[in-house]
Write an enzyme that holds these catalytic residues in place. Structure first.
Site, mmCIF file in Angstrom:
data_model
loop_
_atom_site.group_PDB
_atom_site.id
_atom_site.type_symbol
_atom_site.label_atom_id
_atom_site.label_comp_id
_atom_site.label_asym_id
_atom_site.label_seq_id
_atom_site.Cartn_x
_atom_site.Cartn_y
_atom_site.Cartn_z
ATOM 1 N N CYS A 179 0.811 -1.212 0.000
ATOM 2 C CA CYS A 179 0.000 0.000 0.000
ATOM 3 C C CYS A 179 0.846 1.264 0.000
ATOM 4 O O CYS A 179 1.991 1.269 0.461
ATOM 5 C CB CYS A 179 -0.898 0.013 1.241
ATOM 6 S SG CYS A 179 -2.208 1.257 1.153
ATOM 7 N N ASP A 191 -6.561 -3.335 10.932
ATOM 8 C CA ASP A 191 -5.373 -2.502 11.088
ATOM 9 C C ASP A 191 -5.252 -2.113 12.550
ATOM 10 O O ASP A 191 -6.236 -2.181 13.312
ATOM 11 C CB ASP A 191 -5.529 -1.233 10.219
ATOM 12 C CG ASP A 191 -4.233 -0.461 10.037
ATOM 13 O OD1 ASP A 191 -4.278 0.584 9.363
ATOM 14 O OD2 ASP A 191 -3.191 -0.894 10.556
HETATM 15 O O1 LIG Z 1 -0.704 4.731 4.284
HETATM 16 C C1 LIG Z 1 -1.151 5.852 4.552
HETATM 17 O O2 LIG Z 1 -0.463 6.897 4.517
HETATM 18 C C2 LIG Z 1 -2.590 6.006 4.936
HETATM 19 C C3 LIG Z 1 -3.096 7.289 5.146
HETATM 20 C C4 LIG Z 1 -4.440 7.436 5.501
HETATM 21 C C5 LIG Z 1 -5.268 6.340 5.618
HETATM 22 C C6 LIG Z 1 -4.778 5.054 5.388
HETATM 23 C C7 LIG Z 1 -3.433 4.877 5.059
HETATM 24 N N1 LIG Z 1 -2.922 3.615 4.848
HETATM 25 C C8 LIG Z 1 -3.814 2.508 4.859
HETATM 26 C C9 LIG Z 1 -3.235 1.162 4.652
HETATM 27 O O3 LIG Z 1 -3.900 0.289 4.101
HETATM 28 C C10 LIG Z 1 -1.915 0.829 5.285
HETATM 29 O O4 LIG Z 1 -1.269 -0.121 4.460
HETATM 30 C C11 LIG Z 1 -2.195 0.222 6.653
HETATM 31 O O5 LIG Z 1 -2.742 1.221 7.481
HETATM 32 C C12 LIG Z 1 -0.939 -0.368 7.276
HETATM 33 O O6 LIG Z 1 0.047 0.622 7.357
HETATM 34 P P1 LIG Z 1 1.476 0.261 8.052
HETATM 35 O O7 LIG Z 1 1.181 -0.023 9.511
HETATM 36 O O8 LIG Z 1 2.307 1.473 7.807
HETATM 37 O O9 LIG Z 1 2.003 -0.963 7.354
#
Ligand SMILES: O=C(O)c1ccccc1NCC(=O)[C@H](O)[C@H](O)COP(=O)(O)O
Length: 226
Positions: free
Chosen positions: A13, A136
């Site tokens: 993502c 999440d």
């Molecule tokens: O990734 C972002 O910046 C974001 C911003 C606002 C809403 C959602 C966002 N990401 C969503 C996702 O699906 C991410 O992959 C998920 O939250 C996991 O993130 P991480 O813990 O950094 O792997």
């Protein structure tokens, strides 16, 4: 949703450049996420998102990631990005999720923030209207973003709840931890953003490759243990 048997589904993502998108596609990611949320370091505007979406078409599922979008933004994103999925990562209630599904005609992935067992109680109502639930970590107090924070939640919450495996596991996963996360939760789909970055918003092709490989290896190990 009953997940298909076979290798775990991997979503990378927050891709925002052709080079890192290509790295995710070449590594075999099943889904690529394009974040349209201006406060995010991974934000892509609609023109950039459209170009990246075209680049990925036919090679991976394209997920347009939105936070509490209004109908005008939904229409623009659907028309310009032509996403295979819409991911809702805001405060959307089940009725809004159903309305988004109906308006766009795209399957919806709804993100739910998990910090404690009680948070899992929200799943059934959303599972009625969304094709997939993304579990999440709940954003820490004062967090600037509703997702992409690089925080993990206690995966044993899922094990103890005996959750059916149709969810996508997310939140603070890394190449080093994703196999254990799969083993603990039985997840058949995983998602990552921060864990494959050098710094916020800057994806690392080597970490992307390592994450996909570790997830696939973890799922093979988990399947053979079944
Ligand atoms: O990734 C972002 O910046 C974001 C911003 C606002 C809403 C959602 C966002 N990401 C969503 C996702 O699906 C991410 O992959 C998920 O939250 C996991 O993130 P991480 O813990 O950094 O792997």
């Amino acid at each position: 949703m009953t997940p298909p048997p076979g290798p775990v589904l991997v979503k990378i993502c927050g891709l925002s450049t052709p080079e890192t998108l290509d790295a995710a596609l070449d590594a075999g990611a099943d889904l690529i996420g394009l974040v349209h949320f201006p406060r995010s370091p991974r934000h892509v505007d609609l023109a950039a998102g459209a170009a990246l979406s075209r680049r990925a078409a036919g090679r991976a599922g394209r997920v347009a990631l939105l936070v509490d979008p209004d109908d005008a933004l939904l229409d623009a994103v659907t028309a310009l990005l032509d996403p295979d999925w819409i991911q809702l990562h805001g405060r959307e209630d089940p009725a809004r999720v159903a309305a988004v599904r109906a308006r766009t005609g795209r399957p919806v992935m709804k993100a739910l923030g998990i910090a404690e067992a009680a948070d899992l109680a929200r799943i059934p109502a959303y599972a009625e209207v969304a094709e997939r639930i993304l579990l999440d970590a709940k954003p820490p107090p004062g967090a600037a973003l509703p997702g992409g924070n690089g925080h993990a939640f206690d995966w044993t919450l899922i094990t103890r709840a005996g959750l059916a495996p149709g969810f996508m596991l997310s939140g603070g996963l890394t190449p080093a931890t994703v196999a254990e996360a799969i083993a603990v939760t039985g997840a058949r789909a995983v998602d990552v953003s921060s864990g494959v970055e050098i710094r916020p918003g800057e994806k690392d092709p080597a970490r992307i490759r390592a994450f996909v490989a570790a997830a696939r290896a973890g799922s093979r190990k988990s399947e053979s243990a079944d």
